[in-house]
Design an enzyme around this catalytic site. Structure first.
Site, PDB file in Angstrom:
ATOM      1  CG  LEU A  47     -33.429  65.308  32.960  1.00  0.00           C
ATOM      2  CD1 LEU A  47     -33.520  66.713  33.531  1.00  0.00           C
ATOM      3  CD2 LEU A  47     -34.802  64.849  32.472  1.00  0.00           C
ATOM      4  N   GLY A  48     -31.831  63.757  28.828  1.00  0.00           N
ATOM      5  CA  GLY A  48     -31.032  63.680  27.612  1.00  0.00           C
ATOM      6  C   GLY A  48     -30.900  62.260  27.114  1.00  0.00           C
ATOM      7  N   GLY A  49     -31.182  61.290  27.995  1.00  0.00           N
ATOM      8  CA  GLY A  49     -31.232  59.892  27.603  1.00  0.00           C
ATOM      9  C   GLY A  49     -29.898  59.299  27.178  1.00  0.00           C
ATOM     10  CB  ALA A 123     -43.219  55.535  34.246  1.00  0.00           C
ATOM     11  N   GLY A 190     -20.720  45.468  11.897  1.00  0.00           N
ATOM     12  CA  GLY A 190     -20.290  46.420  10.883  1.00  0.00           C
ATOM     13  C   GLY A 190     -21.350  47.428  10.518  1.00  0.00           C
ATOM     14  CB  VAL A 274     -24.669  42.855  17.147  1.00  0.00           C
ATOM     15  CG1 VAL A 274     -23.289  42.306  16.872  1.00  0.00           C
ATOM     16  CG2 VAL A 274     -25.093  42.544  18.575  1.00  0.00           C
ATOM     17  CG  ASP A 315     -34.352  54.262  19.876  1.00  0.00           C
ATOM     18  OD1 ASP A 315     -34.380  55.110  18.959  1.00  0.00           O
ATOM     19  OD2 ASP A 315     -33.366  54.091  20.608  1.00  0.00           O
ATOM     20  CB  ALA A 323     -31.240  61.808  18.702  1.00  0.00           C
ATOM     21  CG  HIS A 447     -14.480  77.601  -6.175  1.00  0.00           C
ATOM     22  ND1 HIS A 447     -14.266  76.262  -6.397  1.00  0.00           N
ATOM     23  CD2 HIS A 447     -13.299  78.241  -6.409  1.00  0.00           C
ATOM     24  CE1 HIS A 447     -13.004  76.091  -6.761  1.00  0.00           C
ATOM     25  NE2 HIS A 447     -12.400  77.280  -6.781  1.00  0.00           N
TER      26      HIS A 447
END
Length: 470
Positions: A47-49, A123, A190, A274, A315, A323, A447
């Protein structure tokens, strides 16, 4: 249906327990849906991946440790009397594990409180409204669902020329789990992940080299940002090799070739960063009528629907692997599948690179403006215009605003400097609200704060600078 595959009827199925998946599950439950969330990693460990367990959170914890060491070293020249602070990565890993476990438990409580049922297993969709969940050592579960949200995430890409072995050649997950600091390390890649690791390991005390195939780091961002970051890395003693390709590794030296000729980098560890690869191979998307493009991207509409009753988020879809992007998509998907009018059309998605100095960008880039024929005016000021940066001993970087030349509407904000990750929110709000340079220039900023660099950049673009430009 095969005999013995008696399917349980459910309302809404969510595949994946990462930021996108658990957000979709909670939001759908809030809207009255009966939700089942399937996470392939057992217990709270999934949970949270990736973000929670081996990505965002562990990396930021390591970066925080590295940053603290850097601050102590920097302030030693300003009156702070300390020795050279050491690093105990074994102790860090213990604290990291406790932190991640605590956050995973909070996600479990969140899901339980919302009434979401969590099932652990792999699944796979077997049709437009059917799925099977395979579990280690237990009988498979078959579901017949009304709607589904697929949030299966991604994993580190592994180039064939530099296969991971988990000891010398590492991926980002391995690097974040190290219990001893390597004396020297080469980061291959990079981009954001590679540069974050490079910055952290350097601050912790490793000798660091970065190898990047493109002609500059952060090649997806404007060249001005890349230049500032590379200049900062060089000043700190991080070697950056661009236009370079890894062609071999003999276990002690990394062989690199490119426009600078052939180099052999003597390093104790190699971290490959990469990019990432979408987890689409075993989801059964085609069986459910979901189109998958050549690069693994799932095609979706504005409501994140990949089929009339199936949404894909995070993704798996077009855009950055972030996320917060997945969570925003999750809200839209849950609401759209629940009959609410909702669409994913952000004007700006902030992207942050937690290097030292930090990088944060949002909205239109100069590259994108040129491609699309948009006439933008760009105003850039050094972060050193902020007195707060001077008091911190950390005033390097820039604040850069891109605005429509005719109307003055803010279209992009780019920051390099301390706490850029926090400052970018002002730019995101300005872009979403259609604010102009004049609006920002007439907004009083406290400031001394770092946010005054944004104020100064807006005043420069508005034509009334107070403290100069660059």
């Amino acid at each position: 249906m095969v005999v013995g595959e008696l399917a349980e009827g459910i309302d809404l199925l969510v595949i994946g327990g990462g930021p996108g998946g658990y957000t979709a599950a909670v939001r759908a439950a809030q809207l009255g849906r009966d939700v089942v969330l399937v996470e392939r990693n057992g217990g709270e460990s999934g949970l949270g991946g990736v973000c929670l367990h081996v990505g965002c959170i562990p990396s930021k914890a390591l970066i925080e440790l590295a940053g603290a060491r850097g601050v102590l070293r920097r302030l030693s020249s300003r009156g702070l009397v300390v020795g050279d602070p050491g690093v105990d990565l074994a102790a860090f890993q213990k604290d990291r594990t406790e932190t991640v476990s605590r956050l995973a438990r909070s996600i479990r409580r969140l899901l339980t409180g919302a009434g979401v049922r969590v099932v652990h297993g792999e699944a796979r969709l077997t049709g437009p409204r059917r799925a099977v969940v395979r579990r280690d050592g237990e009988a498979s579960i078959f579901f017949e669902f009304r709607d589904a949200v697929v949030a299966a995430g991604s994993r580190p890409a592994e180039p064939p020329t530099l296969p991971r072995d988990g000891s010398r050649v590492l991926d980002s997950t391995d690097a974040l789990a190290l219990r001893e600091l390597p004396r020297s390390v080469a980061i291959v890649g990079g981009g954001a992940i590679g540069l974050e690791l490079a910055s952290a390991f350097h601050a912790l005390g490793s000798r660091v080299s970065v190898v990047e195939l493109a002609d500059r780091v952060l090649s997806g961002m404007d060249a001005k940002i890349s230049h500032v970051v590379q200049r900062s890395f060089k000043r700190r003693g991080i070697d950056v090799h661009c236009d370079a390709r890894v062609v071999g590794d003999d276990g002690a030296r990394l062989l690199v070739t490119g426009t600078g000729g052939e180099r052999r980098l003597d390093v104790d560890a190699v971290v490959v960063a990469v990019g990432r690869k979408r987890n689409v191979e075993d989801l059964g998307l085609e069986a459910a009528g979901v189109a998958v493009l050549a690069d693994g991207e799932v095609a979706v509409d504005g409501q994140r629907l990949a089929a009339p009753n199936i949404a894909a988020i995070g993704d798996l879809t077009e855009g950055p692997s972030l996320a917060h992007k997945a969570m925003a998509e999750a809200l839209v998907a849950a609401e759209a599948l629940s009959g609410r009018p909702s669409v994913f059309e952000p004007m700006a998605i902030p992207s942050v690179v937690y290097t030292d100095p930090e990088v944060a960008v949002a909205g239109l880039s100069e590259q994108a403006a040129r491609r699309n024929g948009v006439d933008v005016a760009i105003s850039t000021v050094p972060m050193s215009v902020s007195a707060r940066g001077a008091t911190m001993g950390h005033g390097e970087g820039i604040a850069r605003i891109l605005a429509d030349r005719g109307s003055g509407v803010v279209m992009g904000l780019q920051l390099v400097g301390p706490h850029a990750s926090e400052l970018i929110a002002e730019g995101v709000l300005a872009i979403e609200m259609g604010a102009t340079l004049e609006d920002l220039a007439h907004t009083i900023h406290a400031h001394p704060t770092l946010s005054e660099a944004v104020f100064e950049s807006a005043r420069l673009g508005y034509g009334a600078p107070l403290h100069g430009s660059m």
